[in-house]
Design a protein around this motif. Structure first.
Motif, PDB file in Angstrom:
ATOM      1  N   LYS A  62      -5.820  -4.659 -27.635  1.00 23.51           N
ATOM      2  CA  LYS A  62      -6.808  -4.649 -26.545  1.00 23.51           C
ATOM      3  C   LYS A  62      -7.952  -3.688 -26.852  1.00 23.51           C
ATOM      4  O   LYS A  62      -9.117  -3.973 -26.572  1.00 23.51           O
ATOM      5  N   ALA A  65     -10.094  -5.402 -29.510  1.00 20.15           N
ATOM      6  CA  ALA A  65     -10.851  -6.506 -28.898  1.00 20.15           C
ATOM      7  C   ALA A  65     -11.984  -5.975 -28.026  1.00 20.15           C
ATOM      8  O   ALA A  65     -13.094  -6.519 -28.035  1.00 20.15           O
ATOM      9  N   TRP A  72      -8.954 -10.219 -25.904  1.00 18.62           N
ATOM     10  CA  TRP A  72      -7.853  -9.859 -26.795  1.00 18.62           C
ATOM     11  C   TRP A  72      -6.958 -11.049 -27.102  1.00 18.62           C
ATOM     12  O   TRP A  72      -6.367 -11.136 -28.164  1.00 18.62           O
TER      13      TRP A  72
END
Length: 198
Positions: A62, A65, A72
């Protein structure tokens, strides 16, 4: 079912996720060094993420991302088209070495590359009990691919040892070789400043 931040990824292989991360990073013209700084990680860690050597946890994915400004889930469910295993020879033909001159000529060519910080090494008796010669690359050197080269060599030695001791089949070794060739095929060697650094 909700994913826990402590659950390790199982949806895509670490290699597929790593390739998806690399693709997004390169598309945004972010160097591994810059990306490492943004994530407060070492450049070597980023290399391990992108090679699939580290099995990422959801919370780390996460964070990656978020820095790349992509969902993500797009990285988690990454679908990367790999080079067909039976087409490796056609796409990456083996170099032919018929004489010692061929080998020496290849070494001259390699050591003239500016993207690596090469050092020639030699030990011999009586100063050293062994008689060895080699080319040394400093993983923390100034060359654009110094760290990549050292990471690859580390992986190659491990895989070669596993192959020789029967812990890895020839088929899996060849598959890994094909993956490595495909992974680095866009890592261009040139003398100009890499546009990723701009």
């Amino acid at each position: 079912m909700a994913f826990s931040d402590s659950i390790k990824l199982t949806m895509s292989s670490p290699e597929e996720i790593g390739k998806a991360i690399q693709k997004q990073r390169r598309a945004q013209k972010i160097t591994q060094k810059e990306f490492a700084q943004r994530l407060d990680k070492s450049e070597r860690t980023i290399q391990k993420y992108e090679s699939g050597e580290i099995l990422l946890k959801i919370d780390v994915l996460k964070q990656i991302a978020n820095e790349l400004n992509v969902p993500w889930q797009e990285l988690l469910f990454a679908k990367v088209t790999n080079t067909p295993k039976d087409n490796t020879t056609a796409e990456y033909p083996a170099y032919e070495f018929h004489t010692m001159s061929d080998v020496i000529n290849a070494l001259f060519a390699i050591t003239e590359l500016t993207d690596f910080s090469f050092e020639l090494t030699n030990t011999k008796p009586p100063e050293n009990p062994e008689w060895t010669a080699g080319i040394k690359v400093n993983g923390k050197g100034d060359g654009k691919y110094d760290a990549d080269f050292c990471l690859f060599m580390e992986n190659w030695i491990t895989k070669k040892n596993m192959l020789q001791t029967g812990k890895l089949s020839k088929e899996k070794f060849d598959s890994w070789k094909s993956d490595m060739l495909a992974y680095y095929k866009d890592s261009r060697l040139d003398n100009e400043t890499d546009s990723e650094t701009e």
